[in-house]
Enzyme design. Structure first.
Site, mmCIF file in Angstrom:
data_model
loop_
_atom_site.group_PDB
_atom_site.id
_atom_site.type_symbol
_atom_site.label_atom_id
_atom_site.label_comp_id
_atom_site.label_asym_id
_atom_site.label_seq_id
_atom_site.Cartn_x
_atom_site.Cartn_y
_atom_site.Cartn_z
ATOM 1 C CD GLU A 99 -2.920 0.958 2.419
ATOM 2 O OE1 GLU A 99 -2.834 -0.002 3.204
ATOM 3 O OE2 GLU A 99 -3.864 1.767 2.425
ATOM 4 C CG ASN A 131 -9.616 -1.531 1.714
ATOM 5 O OD1 ASN A 131 -9.275 -2.698 1.861
ATOM 6 N ND2 ASN A 131 -9.405 -0.600 2.647
ATOM 7 C CD GLU A 132 -10.295 -2.403 6.304
ATOM 8 O OE1 GLU A 132 -10.221 -1.308 6.879
ATOM 9 O OE2 GLU A 132 -9.634 -3.399 6.653
ATOM 10 C CE1 TYR A 179 -3.614 -6.141 9.037
ATOM 11 C CE2 TYR A 179 -5.917 -5.535 8.790
ATOM 12 C CZ TYR A 179 -4.618 -5.550 8.304
ATOM 13 O OH TYR A 179 -4.317 -4.983 7.096
ATOM 14 C CD GLU A 229 -6.132 -4.638 4.231
ATOM 15 O OE1 GLU A 229 -6.041 -4.308 5.443
ATOM 16 O OE2 GLU A 229 -6.530 -3.859 3.347
ATOM 17 C CD GLN A 264 0.243 -2.579 3.797
ATOM 18 O OE1 GLN A 264 1.024 -1.974 3.080
ATOM 19 N NE2 GLN A 264 -0.896 -2.034 4.214
HETATM 20 O O1 AHR Z 1 -3.076 -2.646 6.149
HETATM 21 C C1 AHR Z 1 -3.321 -1.423 6.760
HETATM 22 C C2 AHR Z 1 -4.782 -0.999 6.672
HETATM 23 O O2 AHR Z 1 -5.554 -1.897 7.402
HETATM 24 C C3 AHR Z 1 -5.411 -1.015 5.309
HETATM 25 O O3 AHR Z 1 -5.169 0.132 4.590
HETATM 26 C C4 AHR Z 1 -6.872 -1.127 5.633
HETATM 27 O O4 AHR Z 1 -7.594 -1.784 4.625
HETATM 28 C C5 AHR Z 1 -6.889 -1.870 6.950
HETATM 29 O O5 AHR Z 1 -7.690 -1.248 7.879
#
Ligand code: AHR
Length: 505
Positions: free
Chosen positions: A28, A175-176, A251, A307, A356
């Site tokens: 990103e 995204n999101e 995450y 992600e 990432q």
């Molecule tokens: O990976 C960092 C961020 O995490 C991304 O930009 C977003 O999609 C997520 O909240």
């Protein structure tokens, strides 16, 4: 822990194919992910190819990176692709408001990204702007990238120096959308995704997998609304072929939320809470899969986890908006746990992207402007596991395992998966205990097996890491594993990950 772990693997019972795209990456415009990571610019003293840092590319090629997602993330929904084409010194400077509120030069744009993919040998996964861009803008970006004839966008691409269209197999529809991508409801976004997807055309033979942005974690309302927009619950109709995949993000942290606890200096309990958090990926994939199965029993629509990874507090002295964090053996085990789950659920889960690739969150590589390059513990898990890419997963049964306790919860100390590519098999094994060795007995049924190469990744402590001064503190070394009475036997030290390659008869 007193007993051994006891596992059965049927070497002659094929499961689903493990798509190589489960080993995908994500880069990103965030902190030093692109600028100061992949992109050093044409004036850099470091070895580069048209501004792309070559030692980084060489290190990543060893991972067989199957696809690369770009330009975000949250950044994708404020990115306007026309800012990033044409002569670099004429490109507009804009503000990257999500990540550090810094000025974005747009020096890394479409052509630079596609050149990077070509150098890596990776497929492009371009994430379009649905949050603040128009349908026309997204439609024209697809045309610019993939159309062969003399259409307006193909001409523009040629004026910018690229004659042939590129192959772009994966396309993200924002995204999101529940958050940074526009704060939408699932139902509203589902309609938007259908509209934008309609105008992402397949030009000149380029086949597109359009990925609708889905849930955070196990928020099944998103998967349900997106599937509802394509099909109907329990009916046997094929889903409408307007988008072909649905994503979710997950995450891992140590129990107190993302961005809270430090990447290093954790207790055994914090380590075990992190393992527990990572293991939850299995339940989350199963839950999304169950919803999708109800609407799409034939499995036409893919699930994508675009992600995943750990999210610790930013390193002291760094810009908190740059999401820089150290990477330890704990992170490596989070990765191995995810891959085991991905392999188990490979029938529906067909792509995943670590967040990432460089310098941001759970990165493969840490770089510095003076030429420093460190392979993180997570890098080694990707490398040791690469034999699973496009292999056939092997179903297995954990009959017994010592357990780990934390906060009154118990989970097995072993995480394991296996796959075969015909004459060979690969077994991945993790010991999730911070403090106890794990004797393992894996019964190999159905075919004769001999040990090929066996390697282990471990360290003095679970927070062992690699640095510029000590770059190979956590690196794979030969591992002592044997075959006894048709079973693979080995003892995994605490907080370790091993891969055992088998030659099959
Ligand atoms: O990976 C960092 C961020 O995490 C991304 O930009 C977003 O999609 C997520 O909240």
């Amino acid at each position: 822990m007193s007993t051994d772990a006891h596992v059965i693997v049927n070497l002659d019972v094929p499961g689903p194919v493990i798509s190589r795209h489960l080993y995908g990456h994500f880069a990103e415009h965030l902190g030093r992910g692109i600028y100061g990571g992949f992109w050093v610019g044409e004036d850099s003293p470091l070895p580069h190819s048209d501004g792309l840092r070559l030692d980084v590319i060489e290190a990543l090629k060893a991972l067989q990176v199957p696809n690369l997602r770009w330009p975000g993330g949250c950044f994708a929904d404020e990115y306007h692709w026309r800012d990033g084409i044409g002569p670099r010194d004429e490109r507009p400077r804009v503000v990257n408001s999500h990540w550090g509120d810094i000025v974005e030069t747009n020096h890394f744009g479409t052509h630079e990204f596609m050149a990077l993919c070509e150098l890596l040998g990776a497929d492009a996964y371009v994430n379009g702007n649905l949050g603040s861009g128009t349908v026309q803008e997204m439609s024209e970006w697809v045309e610019y990238l993939t159309r062969a004839d003399d259409s307006p966008m193909a001409r523009l691409r040629r004026e910018n120096g690229r004659d042939e269209p590129w192959h772009v197999p994966f396309w993200g529809l924002g995204n999101e959308a529940w958050g940074c991508g526009g704060n939408m409801t699932p139902e509203h976004y589902a309609q938007e995704a259908r509209r934008y997807a309609t105008f992402c055309r397949e030009h000149s033979g380029n086949r597109l997998t359009r990925v609708a942005a889905g849930a955070a974690d196990d928020d099944l309302r998103w998967t349900r609304a997106l599937m509802e927009s394509l099909s109907c619950l329990g009916c046997q109709k094929d889903p409408t072929n307007v988008f072909q995949a649905i994503s979710f993000h997950y995450y891992t942290h140590a129990g107190e939320g993302i961005q809270t606890s430090p990447a290093r200096g954790f207790s055994d309990d914090e380590f075990h809470r992190t393992m527990r958090g990572a293991l939850d990926i299995d339940r989350i994939i199963a839950a999304h899969t169950a919803v999708m199965d109800a609407y799409d029993p034939k499995g036409a629509v893919a699930l994508v986890c675009d992600e995943w990874g750990t999210w610790w507090r930013a390193e002291e002295g760094t810009n908190p908006g740059f999401l820089e964090q150290q990477n330890t053996l704990r992170d490596a085990l989070v990765a191995s746990i995810h891959f085991d789950a991905f392999h188990r659920h490979a029938a529906r889960l067909r792509m995943a992207n670590i967040a990432q690739t460089l310098n941001v969150l759970q990165a493969m590589l840490h770089t510095s402007d003076d030429g420093g390059l460190v392979l993180t513990p997570t890098y080694h898990v990707f490398e040791m596991n690469k034999g699973h890419q496009d292999a056939t997963s092997l179903p297995l049964h954990v009959l017994a395992s010592p357990t780990v306790s934390v906060d009154g919860d118990e989970f097995p100390a072993i995480s394991i998966s296996a796959s075969t590519t015909g004459a060979a098999a690969l077994v991945s094994l993790s010991n999730l205990s911070a403090d106890a060795a794990l004797p393992v007995r894996v019964e190999l049924r159905g075919r004769a097996a001999r040990i090929g190469r066996a390697r282990i990744l471990t360290g003095d402590s679970a927070d062992s890491t690699n640095t510029v001064d000590d770059p190979a503190r956590v690196a794979p070394v030969p591992f002592d594993a044997g075959i006894e009475s048709g079973a693979l036997v080995a003892t995994l030290p605490p907080h370790s990950f091993a891969t055992i390659e088998l030659d099959l008869g």
